[in-house]
Design a protein around this motif. Sequence first.
Motif, PDB file in Angstrom:
ATOM      1  N   SER A 169      22.016 -12.339  45.988  1.00 52.36           N
ATOM      2  CA  SER A 169      23.330 -11.071  46.022  1.00 52.36           C
ATOM      3  C   SER A 169      23.333 -10.655  44.475  1.00 52.36           C
ATOM      4  O   SER A 169      23.354  -9.400  44.187  1.00 52.36           O
ATOM      5  CB  SER A 169      24.408 -11.452  46.624  1.00 52.36           C
ATOM      6  OG  SER A 169      24.394 -12.132  47.934  1.00 52.36           O
ATOM      7  N   LEU A 170      23.489 -11.517  43.589  1.00 54.87           N
ATOM      8  CA  LEU A 170      23.574 -11.082  42.202  1.00 54.87           C
ATOM      9  C   LEU A 170      22.340 -10.151  41.673  1.00 54.87           C
ATOM     10  O   LEU A 170      22.497  -9.187  41.227  1.00 54.87           O
ATOM     11  CB  LEU A 170      23.884 -12.302  41.082  1.00 54.87           C
ATOM     12  CG  LEU A 170      24.217 -11.946  39.683  1.00 54.87           C
ATOM     13  CD1 LEU A 170      25.344 -11.132  39.459  1.00 54.87           C
ATOM     14  CD2 LEU A 170      24.170 -13.311  38.803  1.00 54.87           C
ATOM     15  N   ASN A 229      23.342 -21.126  35.959  1.00 58.64           N
ATOM     16  CA  ASN A 229      22.303 -20.199  36.482  1.00 58.64           C
ATOM     17  C   ASN A 229      22.681 -18.914  36.670  1.00 58.64           C
ATOM     18  O   ASN A 229      21.960 -18.064  36.458  1.00 58.64           O
ATOM     19  CB  ASN A 229      22.483 -20.759  38.250  1.00 58.64           C
ATOM     20  CG  ASN A 229      22.037 -22.153  38.321  1.00 58.64           C
ATOM     21  OD1 ASN A 229      22.471 -22.833  39.437  1.00 58.64           O
ATOM     22  ND2 ASN A 229      20.781 -22.549  37.601  1.00 58.64           N
ATOM     23  N   TYR A 230      24.195 -18.513  36.638  1.00 59.46           N
ATOM     24  CA  TYR A 230      24.719 -17.259  36.809  1.00 59.46           C
ATOM     25  C   TYR A 230      24.414 -16.564  35.444  1.00 59.46           C
ATOM     26  O   TYR A 230      24.037 -15.329  35.457  1.00 59.46           O
ATOM     27  CB  TYR A 230      26.236 -17.566  36.830  1.00 59.46           C
ATOM     28  CG  TYR A 230      27.206 -16.342  36.659  1.00 59.46           C
ATOM     29  CD1 TYR A 230      27.057 -15.234  37.165  1.00 59.46           C
ATOM     30  CD2 TYR A 230      28.037 -16.412  35.719  1.00 59.46           C
ATOM     31  CE1 TYR A 230      27.754 -14.148  36.939  1.00 59.46           C
ATOM     32  CE2 TYR A 230      28.899 -15.512  35.355  1.00 59.46           C
ATOM     33  CZ  TYR A 230      28.741 -14.198  36.156  1.00 59.46           C
ATOM     34  OH  TYR A 230      29.703 -13.225  35.448  1.00 59.46           O
ATOM     35  N   TYR A 231      24.734 -17.146  34.299  1.00 54.51           N
ATOM     36  CA  TYR A 231      24.618 -16.718  32.939  1.00 54.51           C
ATOM     37  C   TYR A 231      23.039 -16.461  32.658  1.00 54.51           C
ATOM     38  O   TYR A 231      22.707 -15.340  32.182  1.00 54.51           O
ATOM     39  CB  TYR A 231      24.977 -17.293  31.866  1.00 54.51           C
ATOM     40  CG  TYR A 231      26.788 -17.245  31.964  1.00 54.51           C
ATOM     41  CD1 TYR A 231      27.246 -16.080  31.422  1.00 54.51           C
ATOM     42  CD2 TYR A 231      27.533 -18.018  32.059  1.00 54.51           C
ATOM     43  CE1 TYR A 231      28.685 -15.906  31.462  1.00 54.51           C
ATOM     44  CE2 TYR A 231      28.909 -18.176  32.141  1.00 54.51           C
ATOM     45  CZ  TYR A 231      29.397 -16.803  31.837  1.00 54.51           C
ATOM     46  OH  TYR A 231      30.700 -16.617  31.646  1.00 54.51           O
ATOM     47  N   ASP A 232      22.269 -17.482  33.323  1.00 54.32           N
ATOM     48  CA  ASP A 232      20.778 -16.937  33.072  1.00 54.32           C
ATOM     49  C   ASP A 232      20.264 -15.855  33.839  1.00 54.32           C
ATOM     50  O   ASP A 232      19.645 -14.827  33.499  1.00 54.32           O
ATOM     51  CB  ASP A 232      20.081 -18.102  33.677  1.00 54.32           C
ATOM     52  CG  ASP A 232      20.024 -19.257  32.520  1.00 54.32           C
ATOM     53  OD1 ASP A 232      20.342 -19.216  31.368  1.00 54.32           O
ATOM     54  OD2 ASP A 232      19.647 -20.458  32.924  1.00 54.32           O
ATOM     55  N   ASP A 233      20.940 -15.547  35.214  1.00 56.90           N
ATOM     56  CA  ASP A 233      20.614 -14.292  35.992  1.00 56.90           C
ATOM     57  C   ASP A 233      21.092 -13.159  35.424  1.00 56.90           C
ATOM     58  O   ASP A 233      20.348 -12.083  35.586  1.00 56.90           O
ATOM     59  CB  ASP A 233      20.541 -14.596  37.566  1.00 56.90           C
ATOM     60  CG  ASP A 233      20.153 -15.886  38.080  1.00 56.90           C
ATOM     61  OD1 ASP A 233      18.915 -16.069  37.699  1.00 56.90           O
ATOM     62  OD2 ASP A 233      20.598 -16.300  38.990  1.00 56.90           O
ATOM     63  N   ILE A 262      19.919  -8.049  33.380  1.00 60.08           N
ATOM     64  CA  ILE A 262      20.598  -6.788  32.474  1.00 60.08           C
ATOM     65  C   ILE A 262      19.555  -6.475  31.303  1.00 60.08           C
ATOM     66  O   ILE A 262      19.367  -5.201  30.851  1.00 60.08           O
ATOM     67  CB  ILE A 262      21.960  -7.361  32.030  1.00 60.08           C
ATOM     68  CG1 ILE A 262      23.010  -7.383  33.071  1.00 60.08           C
ATOM     69  CG2 ILE A 262      22.396  -6.283  30.672  1.00 60.08           C
ATOM     70  CD1 ILE A 262      24.331  -7.856  32.580  1.00 60.08           C
ATOM     71  N   TRP A 263      18.948  -7.439  30.748  1.00 65.34           N
ATOM     72  CA  TRP A 263      17.964  -7.299  29.736  1.00 65.34           C
ATOM     73  C   TRP A 263      16.808  -7.284  30.004  1.00 65.34           C
ATOM     74  O   TRP A 263      15.629  -7.149  29.032  1.00 65.34           O
ATOM     75  CB  TRP A 263      18.356  -8.358  28.575  1.00 65.34           C
ATOM     76  CG  TRP A 263      19.744  -8.380  28.251  1.00 65.34           C
ATOM     77  CD1 TRP A 263      20.873  -9.247  28.679  1.00 65.34           C
ATOM     78  CD2 TRP A 263      20.107  -7.443  27.073  1.00 65.34           C
ATOM     79  NE1 TRP A 263      22.234  -8.925  27.960  1.00 65.34           N
ATOM     80  CE2 TRP A 263      21.793  -7.908  26.874  1.00 65.34           C
ATOM     81  CE3 TRP A 263      19.807  -6.636  26.235  1.00 65.34           C
ATOM     82  CZ2 TRP A 263      22.368  -7.224  25.908  1.00 65.34           C
ATOM     83  CZ3 TRP A 263      20.577  -5.947  25.319  1.00 65.34           C
ATOM     84  CH2 TRP A 263      21.760  -6.501  25.143  1.00 65.34           C
ATOM     85  N   GLU A 264      16.267  -7.089  31.254  1.00 64.44           N
ATOM     86  CA  GLU A 264      14.996  -7.056  31.669  1.00 64.44           C
ATOM     87  C   GLU A 264      14.084  -5.969  31.046  1.00 64.44           C
ATOM     88  O   GLU A 264      13.127  -5.962  30.556  1.00 64.44           O
ATOM     89  CB  GLU A 264      14.829  -6.820  33.278  1.00 64.44           C
ATOM     90  CG  GLU A 264      13.224  -6.672  33.882  1.00 64.44           C
ATOM     91  CD  GLU A 264      13.587  -6.388  35.212  1.00 64.44           C
ATOM     92  OE1 GLU A 264      12.275  -5.663  35.792  1.00 64.44           O
ATOM     93  OE2 GLU A 264      14.389  -6.807  36.061  1.00 64.44           O
ATOM     94  N   VAL A 270      26.516 -19.035  24.239  1.00 64.88           N
ATOM     95  CA  VAL A 270      24.899 -18.982  24.146  1.00 64.88           C
ATOM     96  C   VAL A 270      24.154 -18.004  24.523  1.00 64.88           C
ATOM     97  O   VAL A 270      23.199 -17.584  23.875  1.00 64.88           O
ATOM     98  CB  VAL A 270      24.591 -20.441  25.208  1.00 64.88           C
ATOM     99  CG1 VAL A 270      23.128 -20.459  25.258  1.00 64.88           C
ATOM    100  CG2 VAL A 270      25.159 -21.763  24.699  1.00 64.88           C
ATOM    101  N   MET A 271      24.935 -17.176  25.531  1.00 62.00           N
ATOM    102  CA  MET A 271      24.188 -15.784  25.879  1.00 62.00           C
ATOM    103  C   MET A 271      24.279 -14.973  24.887  1.00 62.00           C
ATOM    104  O   MET A 271      23.403 -13.894  24.622  1.00 62.00           O
ATOM    105  CB  MET A 271      24.898 -15.324  27.392  1.00 62.00           C
ATOM    106  CG  MET A 271      24.510 -14.120  27.691  1.00 62.00           C
ATOM    107  SD  MET A 271      24.883 -13.373  29.267  1.00 62.00           S
ATOM    108  CE  MET A 271      26.319 -12.971  28.879  1.00 62.00           C
TER     109      MET A 271
END
Length: 874
Positions: A645-646, A708-712, A717-719, A838-839
């Motif tokens: 979903s995210l 998982n959330y912050y990795d996704d 967003i930065w793809e 970290v992000m």
Amino acid sequence: MKKSIVGLLLLVFMAPCVCKSFAAERKKKNVKEETNVAKETKYEKLMKKAGRETASGEFLSLHKIGGKLYVELPLKYCGRDLLIASTTSESSNSRLAMVGYKTLDPLHVRFIKMDSTIVLQNVNAMMEGDKELEIAIKRNYMDTFYKKYPIAAYNNDSTSVVFDMTELFVGDEEALKPVESNYSILGISSRLKPGFGMLDKIKAFDDNVTIASYMTYDYSISFFGQNIGSGELTTKVMRTILLLPEEQMKPRIADSRVGIFLTGKQNITMAADGIESYALANRWRLEPKDMKAWECGELVEPVKPIVWYIDDAFPESWKEPLKQSVLIWNQAFEKIGFKNVMVARDFPKDDPNFDPDNLKYSCIRYVPISVENAMGPSWVDPRTGEIINATVLVYNDVIKLINSWRFIQTAQLDPRVRGKKLPQEVVDESLAYVFAHEIGHTLGLMHNMAASSAYPVDSLRSASFTNKYGTTPSIMDYARFNYVAQPGDEGVRLSPPDMGVYDEYAIKWLYSPIPGDKSVREEAKILEGWVDEKAGDPIYRYGKQQVYSRYDPSALEEDLGDDACKAGDYGIKNLKYILENLNSWIKDDESTAHRQELYSGLCNQYNRYLLNALTNVGGIYLTEVKDGTPGERWRAVPRDVQQKSLKWVIKQLRESDWLDQKDVTSKFPLAINQSLMLKSRVGKKLFQLNKGILLSSHVSTQPYTLENYYDDLFAGIWESAMKGRKLTAGDKILQRLAVQEAIAAAGKVMDKKGGKSLQVADMIYAPSVDEIALYGLDETGCINEYLPELRALEEEHGKGYVAACLREKYQFGDTGDYGWQKEVNVSDIDESAAYCAVMLKKIENLIKTKQAMANVGDKIHYQSLLLMIEAQKK
């Protein structure tokens, strides 16, 4: 001679005695005459006053004398339970005082006689107890004294008393005011102008009386403490004093697994430790005329049908769908052995006793104001939950709402709706659905927002399935029309069912008679068994409307099916098709006003698809479950569903430029592209999911974690940056939001204020103002009207601020009965700030490696982000 003298002397000596005797006789005669002419009583003097107007009834009689209202109460009715209700009959401003509406619940009162006074008591009907505790309950939970009235007179046989109640009906009585003190986000202060309360007509019947009054108020309106308007309001109000039945209806104890409006009770019993709180189901008194025939399986009529009167003010074309919306419910009643329960009639023209504002009559009323809605409130006997009266209020602009729904949700498949005005057959079927939903409320049914999630998404493309089941198991859901169906899906039903499976189940639970002389508790066990049989079956699952805390993605408004992403994909395909044809389908629209409204509705529909899916992220399914039956009270949304979903929402945001179709929008007034505003608003919500994910992962065995959330988030967003692509405007918006939130969170780790967090209020599951508007949580329409100002307030105070204010000021949605899931505080286990830090470091490193190779525009963007990051380090 001597005899004559003697006789004369005798006469002389006797004369005084004779005179005295004659005087005595005259006096006796006068006394007798005075006795025969009885002294005029206070009652007779009162009744002889000039200009008296009287309405006499079996229950009460009313006397209007010299601008005052005198009530004549037979003493035999002292101590009987009554309701006093106030209904607006006419109004100079129906937004403030709505015609046909009872602003406040009726007063539950009794008259009692104390010496030379009649006291009006507020009845405490909530507290009950064991027989042996009657004395204790009487002492500790006495009825409060509300008003007192000196007795002006007794009637001639002293069986009735007369007293002056004028002030209650022409004074500034808060409990009977036609003006609400709070109207959604607006505070309304009103005060009766001195001398501007005037009595009008009075009527009396067997078990009620009505008093009409004209009232003029000075009012002022405030918006979050700021005065935004004032003026005068004149209303005609009808007050009913209704005698409640001496023989009470047998109540039915509620079951939280069925969505029914409730009457709360407390019970003091030695059978349980502590005071027991429970609730009674609100329902009409529905009894078979022939119980034996009913038990033999025959269809029987009720002793008293539920009769609805259709306002004579309605447009003529609306009256037939209104009647159909009432009669539709007979399908459900026939399933439980009743026929002709629901009756629809026009306002009678030849019945002098009929009054639509009398509490005895249930009516469907027309309110010609610009609100795109309808509502169906009801009022009950507080002793038993028996519904005494109900009203359906239909606002004029509901027609505008269904026009928008049908075009945006079904134009891909239904050529009939591809125009500026809907054909009558579509209007009729759409209005009948809207009104039947409101009639369901008046029968006692709450919203069931979980219903539509019971159906697989692909089933909604099946003609055989949809023609049998419609789009949802319950018309009490906010499942509108079939936006999943694709062009070419022939024969697919586009509207909700006339009557859903869940609706029939709820009507059975509420109204099916239970044979035998069983106690209320014994019947409750039987009813509980009926619900136990359906436990675990999603078609019969009840999902509360989530107004203040929106945890459960399977109990949302305005959604279809069991997979938000799949339903969204189908819906988005249809929106793109509709948008491509908008100009050619909508003719005779030189100003483009109609196309602007449809375009705005289309963008909102797309927004809902995104938010429906995003509610999965950190979502928790909530179900009312009885111990020992199938089901889980709470369960985290599966990890793969949250992650999918995210990613789906981020992808949609990055690809949403299709909304900016220039051949459509170039004809509209100057504005920022809708896709950019959508990216900004939905993008903010992306960064408000962390605490929900924390709670969801805390209760899950296979969690979708914060990591998982912050990795996704970072990957999505930065793809474009990672792949060296030219950034779109949408990419830049999301990246700026990511840096702002990471800086704010990192500042907390370093004990610095950092930037301003996007989430100030600790209301992680509360709806934003945009969600309140998009999902119809505010039926008044005020949120939509003041949306820009409310967005600014949320920017200042944080998401959930407006919802919190509404919770304190004004109850909206089905929130006051079974309650709702409260916010769970996760601050003790919250590590979001560390993950954000970290992000932030990953973002900084990525930008430094990419900015040198970026084009000029992207390079400036990257440099501004680096400046923001450097500033927070100082």
